[in-house]
Write a protein that holds these residues in place. Structure first.
Motif, PDB file in Angstrom:
ATOM      1  N   TRP A 137      29.712  31.623  82.431  1.00 24.84           N
ATOM      2  CA  TRP A 137      30.558  30.830  81.534  1.00 24.84           C
ATOM      3  C   TRP A 137      31.153  31.653  80.402  1.00 24.84           C
ATOM      4  CZ3 TRP A 137      30.055  29.959  76.352  1.00 24.84           C
ATOM      5  CH2 TRP A 137      28.812  30.232  75.764  1.00 24.84           C
ATOM      6  N   ARG A 138      30.419  32.624  79.891  1.00 24.96           N
ATOM      7  CA  ARG A 138      30.958  33.441  78.792  1.00 24.96           C
ATOM      8  C   ARG A 138      32.153  34.272  79.253  1.00 24.96           C
ATOM      9  NH1 ARG A 138      27.216  33.748  74.349  1.00 24.96           N
ATOM     10  NH2 ARG A 138      25.214  32.880  74.969  1.00 24.96           N
ATOM     11  N   ALA A 151      35.056  31.864  79.547  1.00 21.83           N
ATOM     12  CA  ALA A 151      35.532  31.423  78.228  1.00 21.83           C
ATOM     13  C   ALA A 151      36.401  32.476  77.549  1.00 21.83           C
ATOM     14  CB  ALA A 151      34.348  31.065  77.334  1.00 21.83           C
ATOM     15  N   ASP A 152      36.122  33.742  77.805  1.00 20.68           N
ATOM     16  CA  ASP A 152      36.848  34.835  77.160  1.00 20.68           C
ATOM     17  C   ASP A 152      38.141  35.235  77.862  1.00 20.68           C
ATOM     18  OD1 ASP A 152      34.942  34.981  75.172  1.00 20.68           O
ATOM     19  OD2 ASP A 152      33.820  36.627  76.121  1.00 20.68           O
ATOM     20  N   LEU A 177      42.666  31.156  74.993  1.00 21.80           N
ATOM     21  CA  LEU A 177      41.468  31.477  75.784  1.00 21.80           C
ATOM     22  C   LEU A 177      41.186  30.364  76.780  1.00 21.80           C
ATOM     23  CD1 LEU A 177      39.042  32.665  72.951  1.00 21.80           C
ATOM     24  CD2 LEU A 177      40.183  34.129  74.642  1.00 21.80           C
ATOM     25  N   ALA A 197      38.466  29.108  77.216  1.00 20.44           N
ATOM     26  CA  ALA A 197      37.429  28.252  76.612  1.00 20.44           C
ATOM     27  C   ALA A 197      37.932  26.824  76.437  1.00 20.44           C
ATOM     28  CB  ALA A 197      36.988  28.830  75.270  1.00 20.44           C
ATOM     29  N   ARG A 198      39.205  26.659  76.140  1.00 22.18           N
ATOM     30  CA  ARG A 198      39.777  25.314  76.000  1.00 22.18           C
ATOM     31  C   ARG A 198      39.620  24.536  77.297  1.00 22.18           C
ATOM     32  NH1 ARG A 198      43.110  21.412  75.520  1.00 22.18           N
ATOM     33  NH2 ARG A 198      45.204  21.092  74.991  1.00 22.18           N
ATOM     34  N   LEU A 202      37.411  25.100  79.663  1.00 15.91           N
ATOM     35  CA  LEU A 202      35.987  24.842  79.891  1.00 15.91           C
ATOM     36  C   LEU A 202      35.519  23.626  79.105  1.00 15.91           C
ATOM     37  CD1 LEU A 202      34.272  28.340  79.992  1.00 15.91           C
ATOM     38  CD2 LEU A 202      34.738  26.777  81.875  1.00 15.91           C
ATOM     39  N   LEU A 203      36.008  23.482  77.893  1.00 21.63           N
ATOM     40  CA  LEU A 203      35.653  22.305  77.102  1.00 21.63           C
ATOM     41  C   LEU A 203      36.166  21.024  77.755  1.00 21.63           C
ATOM     42  CD1 LEU A 203      36.150  23.627  73.482  1.00 21.63           C
ATOM     43  CD2 LEU A 203      34.009  22.899  74.550  1.00 21.63           C
ATOM     44  N   THR A 239      33.828  20.265  80.538  1.00 22.07           N
ATOM     45  CA  THR A 239      32.482  19.921  80.088  1.00 22.07           C
ATOM     46  C   THR A 239      32.429  18.576  79.379  1.00 22.07           C
ATOM     47  OG1 THR A 239      31.982  22.267  79.825  1.00 22.07           O
ATOM     48  CG2 THR A 239      30.544  20.723  78.685  1.00 22.07           C
ATOM     49  N   HIS A 285      40.298  31.709  85.488  1.00 23.61           N
ATOM     50  CA  HIS A 285      39.813  30.333  85.491  1.00 23.61           C
ATOM     51  C   HIS A 285      40.826  29.452  86.210  1.00 23.61           C
ATOM     52  CE1 HIS A 285      39.833  26.213  83.877  1.00 23.61           C
ATOM     53  NE2 HIS A 285      38.527  26.345  83.880  1.00 23.61           N
TER      54      HIS A 285
END
Length: 164
Positions: free
Chosen positions: A24-25, A28-29, A43, A45-46, A48-49, A52, A71
């Motif tokens: 996941w890290r 996210a990056d 990123l 990460a948006r 992934l949120l 989730t 991703h």
């Protein structure tokens, strides 16, 4: 893991993995080129949120051999169609055929899901690279728009081109 024995231009095998504790890290990056910031978040990460915290999207890590390089996420719409979103390849990995290999891996997997009849996605009309990729894969405009983006679809089990 979803693998279709497709390779990027450097010879690495491209595969899709569930996002979990081990990757996941790295996902996210993932960051696009600065010039793509009009079409993509800073990123992954948006994305992934979204996967989730909401019940709609499901994320995959895009890997080239054992390296996380991007991703992509998918969803099922209210009408039962499948949607692809959040396709993001890291800036350092672009130009190696990873987006094409990702789609050629993901699309047959989606089309094998129960009830599949169409795969849809949307992209900004100014995103020439996205338009070129999705058109070459057989996506056609639906006439609809999602916010300021054109909606395209691939119906049924339409043949996919590996040529670019």
């Amino acid at each position: 893991m979803i693998i279709k024995d497709l390779h990027d231009s450097t010879g690495r095998v491209v595969s899709l993995h569930e996002v979990g504790a081990d990757n996941w890290r790295g996902v996210a990056d993932i960051a696009p080129l600065d010039s793509q910031r009009d079409h993509a978040p800073a990123l992954a990460a948006r994305y992934l949120l979204l996967s989730t915290l909401e019940d709609t999207w499901h994320s995959f890590a895009i890997c080239a051999d054992d390296t996380v390089v991007g991703h992509v996420m998918w969803a099922v719409d209210e009408d039962g169609s499948h949607w692809v979103g959040g396709l993001l390849i890291d800036a350092t990995e672009q130009g190696k055929g990873l987006a094409r290999a990702t789609m050629l891996t993901l699309l047959p997997w989606l089309s094998a899901l129960p009830g599949h009849f169409a795969t849809r996605l949307s992209y900004d009309t100014d995103n020439v690279a996205a338009a070129r990729l999705y058109t070459s894969l057989g996506f056609t405009p639906t006439g609809a728009q999602e916010e300021d983006e054109v909606v395209v679809e691939l119906t049924g089990n339409a043949p996919l081109s590996q040529a670019g």
